[in-house]
Design an enzyme around this catalytic site. Structure first.
Site, PDB file in Angstrom:
ATOM      1  N   HIS A  27      46.518  37.541  41.080  1.00  0.00           N
ATOM      2  CA  HIS A  27      45.122  37.704  41.297  1.00  0.00           C
ATOM      3  C   HIS A  27      44.252  37.559  40.100  1.00  0.00           C
ATOM      4  CE1 HIS A  27      41.148  39.921  41.344  1.00  0.00           C
ATOM      5  NE2 HIS A  27      41.105  39.077  42.296  1.00  0.00           N
ATOM      6  N   SER A  28      43.423  36.501  39.809  1.00  0.00           N
ATOM      7  CA  SER A  28      42.479  36.202  38.743  1.00  0.00           C
ATOM      8  C   SER A  28      43.426  36.012  37.755  1.00  0.00           C
ATOM      9  CB  SER A  28      41.641  37.652  38.683  1.00  0.00           C
ATOM     10  OG  SER A  28      40.816  37.279  37.476  1.00  0.00           O
TER      11      SER A  28
END
Length: 185
Positions: A120-121
């Site tokens: 994520h990210s």
């Protein structure tokens, strides 16, 4: 302004919000301390490594990890300096390329020949970097809200690094000169 966030406290709080019976806490020894994380699923299943975003912790993967398909094992780690993982030693820098070193340490610890990544990210960016460096070790990559690493030519990076180093050095000298002047006048 919030000057310091206790990552350990945030990680412990996010962990208490989930059903503890579905995962187990893990610790991977490293020269500067430990990389902490959580493991869900079949330990003999296909391995997945979960990587969180900047200033987050492995608890950000709780909701998807608890419903991960059977026959798979997902290990989500707290990136060094985040959650329950040890901070890097003083003077060390957190950089995307070092992320590949941490991922490789985890892979070797679990003795995975091939594994998959979900990030994520920032974790998505780390997944992209690692899979680009070691495509033979990665089966699948899932990137959620990817924050990609900044790409620059080698010449530009060298120039910027030199310029910033000189600026930093000049400002330290100027600060020293000003302080010395003020101390004697």
């Amino acid at each position: 302004m919030l000057r310091h966030v206790n990552n350990s406290l945030v990680r412990r709080f996010s962990t208490t919000m989930t059903d503890r019976s579905q995962f187990k806490e893990i610790e991977i020894p490293v020269p500067w301390g430990k990389i902490s994380g959580k493991s869900w699923g079949d330990e003999d299943g296909h391995p997945w490594l979960g990587l969180h975003g900047w200033l987050d912790n492995c608890g950000s993967l709780d909701l998807i990890a608890k419903d991960w398909p059977s026959g798979h094992n997902i290990v989500a780690i707290d990136y060094p300096g985040h959650g329950l993982s040890s901070h890097l030693p003083n003077g060390s820098m957190y950089h995307y390329l070092e992320g590949s070193v941490f991922i490789e340490r985890v892979r070797k610890h679990f003795k995975w020949d091939k594994f998959s990544l979900v990030g994520h990210s920032m974790g998505g960016g780390l997944s992209a970097c690692y899979s680009g460096l070691f495509p033979d070790k990665v089966d699948h990559v899932i990137m959620i809200d990817l924050v990609r690493p900044v790409c620059r030519t080698a010449d530009l990076m060298v120039k910027r690094a030199r310029d910033e180093n000189l600026k930093s050095h000049r400002s330290k000298i100027l600060f020293f000169v000003i302080n010395t002047y003020l101390a004697f006048h």
